[in-house]
Design a protein around this motif. Sequence first.
Motif, PDB file in Angstrom:
ATOM      1  N   HIS A 249       0.858  -1.188   0.000  1.00 18.70           N
ATOM      2  CA  HIS A 249       0.000   0.000   0.000  1.00 18.70           C
ATOM      3  C   HIS A 249       0.893   1.237   0.000  1.00 18.70           C
ATOM      4  O   HIS A 249       1.910   1.292   0.690  1.00 18.70           O
ATOM      5  CB  HIS A 249      -0.898  -0.022   1.241  1.00 18.70           C
ATOM      6  N   GLN A 250       0.491   2.225  -0.788  1.00 13.69           N
ATOM      7  CA  GLN A 250       1.329   3.405  -1.002  1.00 13.69           C
ATOM      8  C   GLN A 250       0.888   4.542  -0.081  1.00 13.69           C
ATOM      9  O   GLN A 250       0.045   5.365  -0.458  1.00 13.69           O
ATOM     10  CB  GLN A 250       1.220   3.866  -2.461  1.00 13.69           C
ATOM     11  N   ALA A 251       1.427   4.564   1.147  1.00  6.60           N
ATOM     12  CA  ALA A 251       1.053   5.632   2.086  1.00  6.60           C
ATOM     13  C   ALA A 251       2.174   6.646   2.229  1.00  6.60           C
ATOM     14  O   ALA A 251       1.923   7.855   2.286  1.00  6.60           O
ATOM     15  CB  ALA A 251       0.714   5.046   3.450  1.00  6.60           C
ATOM     16  N   ASN A 252       3.399   6.145   2.272  1.00  6.10           N
ATOM     17  CA  ASN A 252       4.530   7.025   2.553  1.00  6.10           C
ATOM     18  C   ASN A 252       5.792   6.286   2.101  1.00  6.10           C
ATOM     19  O   ASN A 252       5.975   5.118   2.432  1.00  6.10           O
ATOM     20  CB  ASN A 252       4.569   7.288   4.074  1.00  6.10           C
ATOM     21  N   MET A 253       6.656   6.957   1.352  1.00  7.46           N
ATOM     22  CA  MET A 253       7.869   6.312   0.827  1.00  7.46           C
ATOM     23  C   MET A 253       8.763   5.807   1.953  1.00  7.46           C
ATOM     24  O   MET A 253       9.427   4.779   1.811  1.00  7.46           O
ATOM     25  CB  MET A 253       8.635   7.335  -0.042  1.00  7.46           C
ATOM     26  N   ARG A 254       8.745   6.504   3.088  1.00  8.12           N
ATOM     27  CA  ARG A 254       9.584   6.062   4.225  1.00  8.12           C
ATOM     28  C   ARG A 254       9.046   4.746   4.795  1.00  8.12           C
ATOM     29  O   ARG A 254       9.822   3.883   5.182  1.00  8.12           O
ATOM     30  CB  ARG A 254       9.615   7.137   5.315  1.00  8.12           C
ATOM     31  N   ILE A 255       7.728   4.589   4.830  1.00  2.00           N
ATOM     32  CA  ILE A 255       7.150   3.324   5.310  1.00  2.00           C
ATOM     33  C   ILE A 255       7.497   2.205   4.326  1.00  2.00           C
ATOM     34  O   ILE A 255       7.881   1.105   4.719  1.00  2.00           O
ATOM     35  CB  ILE A 255       5.603   3.437   5.474  1.00  2.00           C
ATOM     36  N   ILE A 256       7.389   2.489   3.034  1.00  2.00           N
ATOM     37  CA  ILE A 256       7.678   1.473   1.996  1.00  2.00           C
ATOM     38  C   ILE A 256       9.140   1.037   2.095  1.00  2.00           C
ATOM     39  O   ILE A 256       9.447  -0.162   2.086  1.00  2.00           O
ATOM     40  CB  ILE A 256       7.347   2.030   0.588  1.00  2.00           C
ATOM     41  N   LYS A 257      10.045   2.007   2.239  1.00  2.00           N
ATOM     42  CA  LYS A 257      11.483   1.677   2.319  1.00  2.00           C
ATOM     43  C   LYS A 257      11.791   0.880   3.584  1.00  2.00           C
ATOM     44  O   LYS A 257      12.575  -0.073   3.550  1.00  2.00           O
ATOM     45  CB  LYS A 257      12.331   2.956   2.283  1.00  2.00           C
TER      46      LYS A 257
END
Length: 322
Positions: A249-257
């Motif tokens: 899910h695309q919420a925040n690039m920092r969460i994805i990383k």
Amino acid sequence: MTYARIAGIGSFLPEKVVSNKDLEKTMDTSDEWIRERTGIKRRHVVVDGETTSSIGLIAAQRAMADAGLGPEDIDLIVVGTATPDKVFPSTACIIQRQLGVRGSPAFDVHAACSGFVYGLDLANRYIVTGGAKTALVIGSETLSRITNWEDRGTAVLFGDGAGAVVLTASEEPGILATHIHADGEYEELLHVPSGVSVGYDETRAGRAFIEMNGNAVFKRAVATFDNIARETIADLDGHIDNVDWFIPHQANMRIIKAAAKKLGLPMDRVIATVDEHANTSGASIPLALDQAVRDGRIKRGDMLMFAAFGAGFTWGSAMLKY
Ligand code: UT7
């Protein structure tokens, strides 16, 4: 054995784009802050006349065209959305009518940002147990309608869009595992505090807006992404190396990383569209999937892992062969 296999994918983004620079003009924020803290550069937003059903319809039509199937073939419609057109009928019923599908079950799944993965889990169960042969699973959102444009803590984060997949019963492997969960304990960390039954705050002129404790949600999201991905991999008795593409899910690039790092996955095996789409809640995974299939990164036979996290809290994952 019968599997639910993705036969077609489609998506739609409203034409109107709001950049971080545009937001700088209306609130106390900066392009630099938004990019650094979230990775978001711009977001698409609906204009008057566009609705969750109208954009979901286009995504569904594109997915059906991609699958080479018509309305007579669809025997289940599930829409993951937190921003339905109306209280009732469901957005799924509105889209069903516009597609010209008659008689199939059609319903919305309300699991906030996990709505698409919840829908996929349900449709998969219908297909493998023989309850449906061809299912349309749509994630469609118009979050701009519940965004408080005076709250910089949330207004910069969200966008509108829709994505859809057609699932068909197949002897060839498709969806291999799904897991969905919820924990209502955290209701107030991310919610829309007003609404039909609890009533509306008069100071907001009868409108309902997203409220979030960003920090707390951030921490919970990172920990949960890691747990759900591991649960799905363990279920398959597999290893993260078997996953060709991770689509969170695309919420925040920092969460994805952070999630990719914890899983030991290099970022070149992660699909990230949050920069262009912002957080589109239930639409974010099918939007990212469609983009990566269209640009040639994801190919037939690739192993995909979806992971979602959202208000509720709800969370879920899916492992599938495309
Ligand atoms: O879809 C599923 C659920 N949603 C999420 O997963 C979102 C999870 N949360 C997040 O992505 C992040 O917590 C945010 C992006 C919302 C916020 O990032 P943060 O690093 O947690 O920032 P913060 O809330 O700790 O705020 C830091 C500072 C504050 O100022 P002070 O108190 O340090 O002076 C905020 O007032 O940044 C300020 N701030 C802003 N500044 C410029 C908050 N929003 C903005 C803004 N522009 N838009």
